[in-house]
Design a protein around this motif. Structure first.
Motif, PDB file in Angstrom:
ATOM      1  N   LEU A  60      19.908  35.615  36.572  1.00 44.33           N
ATOM      2  CA  LEU A  60      20.735  36.567  37.313  1.00 44.33           C
ATOM      3  C   LEU A  60      21.641  37.371  36.401  1.00 44.33           C
ATOM      4  CD1 LEU A  60      23.928  35.400  37.589  1.00 44.33           C
ATOM      5  CD2 LEU A  60      22.717  33.715  38.944  1.00 44.33           C
ATOM      6  N   LYS A  61      22.161  38.455  36.980  1.00 48.66           N
ATOM      7  CA  LYS A  61      23.139  39.293  36.298  1.00 48.66           C
ATOM      8  C   LYS A  61      24.231  39.616  37.310  1.00 48.66           C
ATOM      9  CE  LYS A  61      21.988  43.531  35.438  1.00 48.66           C
ATOM     10  NZ  LYS A  61      21.422  44.769  34.908  1.00 48.66           N
ATOM     11  N   ILE A  62      25.499  39.545  36.867  1.00 45.54           N
ATOM     12  CA  ILE A  62      26.636  39.897  37.724  1.00 45.54           C
ATOM     13  C   ILE A  62      27.450  40.963  36.998  1.00 45.54           C
ATOM     14  CG2 ILE A  62      28.765  39.103  38.816  1.00 45.54           C
ATOM     15  CD1 ILE A  62      27.494  36.300  38.962  1.00 45.54           C
ATOM     16  N   LYS A  63      27.694  42.071  37.677  1.00 49.71           N
ATOM     17  CA  LYS A  63      28.494  43.179  37.133  1.00 49.71           C
ATOM     18  C   LYS A  63      29.761  43.318  37.967  1.00 49.71           C
ATOM     19  CE  LYS A  63      29.380  46.970  34.774  1.00 49.71           C
ATOM     20  NZ  LYS A  63      29.769  46.916  33.383  1.00 49.71           N
ATOM     21  N   ILE A  64      30.923  43.185  37.318  1.00 49.85           N
ATOM     22  CA  ILE A  64      32.211  43.373  37.992  1.00 49.85           C
ATOM     23  C   ILE A  64      32.459  44.872  38.081  1.00 49.85           C
ATOM     24  CG2 ILE A  64      34.711  43.007  37.820  1.00 49.85           C
ATOM     25  CD1 ILE A  64      33.984  40.390  36.250  1.00 49.85           C
ATOM     26  N   THR A  65      32.681  45.362  39.306  1.00 57.76           N
ATOM     27  CA  THR A  65      32.832  46.798  39.517  1.00 57.76           C
ATOM     28  C   THR A  65      34.275  47.224  39.779  1.00 57.76           C
ATOM     29  OG1 THR A  65      32.290  46.535  41.855  1.00 57.76           O
ATOM     30  CG2 THR A  65      30.471  47.061  40.361  1.00 57.76           C
ATOM     31  N   GLU A  66      35.109  46.302  40.275  1.00 61.88           N
ATOM     32  CA  GLU A  66      36.499  46.652  40.577  1.00 61.88           C
ATOM     33  C   GLU A  66      37.332  45.384  40.674  1.00 61.88           C
ATOM     34  OE1 GLU A  66      39.176  48.841  44.058  1.00 61.88           O
ATOM     35  OE2 GLU A  66      37.020  48.666  44.321  1.00 61.88           O
ATOM     36  N   THR A  67      38.588  45.484  40.280  1.00 67.62           N
ATOM     37  CA  THR A  67      39.546  44.391  40.457  1.00 67.62           C
ATOM     38  C   THR A  67      40.878  44.977  40.888  1.00 67.62           C
ATOM     39  OG1 THR A  67      40.330  44.444  38.167  1.00 67.62           O
ATOM     40  CG2 THR A  67      38.475  42.973  38.643  1.00 67.62           C
ATOM     41  N   LYS A  68      41.631  44.201  41.680  1.00 69.39           N
ATOM     42  CA  LYS A  68      42.989  44.610  42.019  1.00 69.39           C
ATOM     43  C   LYS A  68      43.754  43.439  42.610  1.00 69.39           C
ATOM     44  CE  LYS A  68      42.408  46.587  46.664  1.00 69.39           C
ATOM     45  NZ  LYS A  68      42.589  47.801  47.455  1.00 69.39           N
ATOM     46  N   VAL A  69      45.067  43.540  42.558  1.00 65.68           N
ATOM     47  CA  VAL A  69      45.950  42.551  43.174  1.00 65.68           C
ATOM     48  C   VAL A  69      46.247  43.014  44.596  1.00 65.68           C
ATOM     49  CG1 VAL A  69      48.245  41.484  43.086  1.00 65.68           C
ATOM     50  CG2 VAL A  69      46.967  41.891  40.961  1.00 65.68           C
ATOM     51  N   ILE A  70      46.127  42.079  45.548  1.00 67.03           N
ATOM     52  CA  ILE A  70      46.434  42.375  46.945  1.00 67.03           C
ATOM     53  C   ILE A  70      47.591  41.469  47.371  1.00 67.03           C
ATOM     54  CG2 ILE A  70      45.568  42.514  49.306  1.00 67.03           C
ATOM     55  CD1 ILE A  70      42.719  42.664  48.131  1.00 67.03           C
ATOM     56  N   GLN A  71      48.661  42.078  47.840  1.00 66.23           N
ATOM     57  CA  GLN A  71      49.845  41.333  48.260  1.00 66.23           C
ATOM     58  C   GLN A  71      49.606  40.653  49.614  1.00 66.23           C
ATOM     59  OE1 GLN A  71      52.463  40.808  46.334  1.00 66.23           O
ATOM     60  NE2 GLN A  71      51.610  42.118  44.733  1.00 66.23           N
ATOM     61  N   PRO A  72      50.365  39.576  49.908  1.00 63.96           N
ATOM     62  CA  PRO A  72      50.239  38.905  51.215  1.00 63.96           C
ATOM     63  C   PRO A  72      50.493  39.891  52.360  1.00 63.96           C
ATOM     64  CG  PRO A  72      51.602  37.610  49.737  1.00 63.96           C
ATOM     65  CD  PRO A  72      51.349  38.927  49.055  1.00 63.96           C
TER      66      PRO A  72
END
Length: 183
Positions: A60-72
């Motif tokens: 398999l291959k996994i590509k991370i496309t986006e990251t962010k912090v989400i507040q409660p």
């Protein structure tokens, strides 16, 4: 609650399924990233790696496309009292094996916040941060097919970077790690 139940079932199943597989974008720092040759003794041994937001194993291959912090309380983190580090990614099945995006991610990645001088602080998985993937997170991916998904980790603080550590499956060799600044 439904999200937590689904993830609990997934976690219970993931060990058996892939054990053989051996908004805002955050800043990424690569470290200790190495190329490893597979243990396949054939002439066609394939390269495996974790670099540039992409991990590749034999199956398999996994590509991370986006990251962010989400507040409660914000969309994507309605159920936790802690902020979460959310990651969107694409999983491609390179084999004839039954692979789904959630199990693939969980077998390959561990998230850590190095803010404890005495112990490894592995982050807990939070609720699915994107309801778009409620129905597709367990889809079996066809050979050479790609399915999108997301995952979230509950943060212990908003200062310490999150380190993603990639391995060649459960208890497999370490492929490398990347730091994601969350500020």
């Amino acid at each position: 609650m439904k999200k937590f139940f689904v993830f609990g079932v997934i976690t219970a199943l993931m060990v058996g399924l892939l054990a053989a597989c051996g908004g805002e974008t955050t800043d990424v720092e690569e470290k200790d990233v190495s190329k490893v040759e597979s243990s396949d003794k054939s002439d066609n041994a394939k390269e495996v790696y974790f670099k540039d937001n992409e991990v590749k194993l034999i199956d398999l291959k996994i590509k991370i496309t986006e990251t962010k912090v989400i507040q409660p309380g914000e969309p994507g983190n309605e159920y936790s009292e802690k902020p979460v580090f959310a990651i969107w990614y694409e999983t491609t099945n390179l084999s004839d094996k039954d692979i789904d995006p959630t199990t693939a991610w969980t077998v390959v990645f561990t998230a850590v916040q190095d803010n404890n001088p005495n112990a490894v602080n592995e982050l807990n998985v939070g609720a699915l941060p994107d309801e778009e993937f409620l129905d597709s997170q367990l889809e079996t991916i066809k050979k050479d097919g790609t399915v999108k998904n997301a995952v979230a980790y509950e943060l212990d603080d908003l200062e310490t970077p999150v380190t993603l550590i990639a391995t060649q499956g459960i208890s497999g060799d370490k492929l490398g790690e990347q730091d994601y600044n969350i500020k």
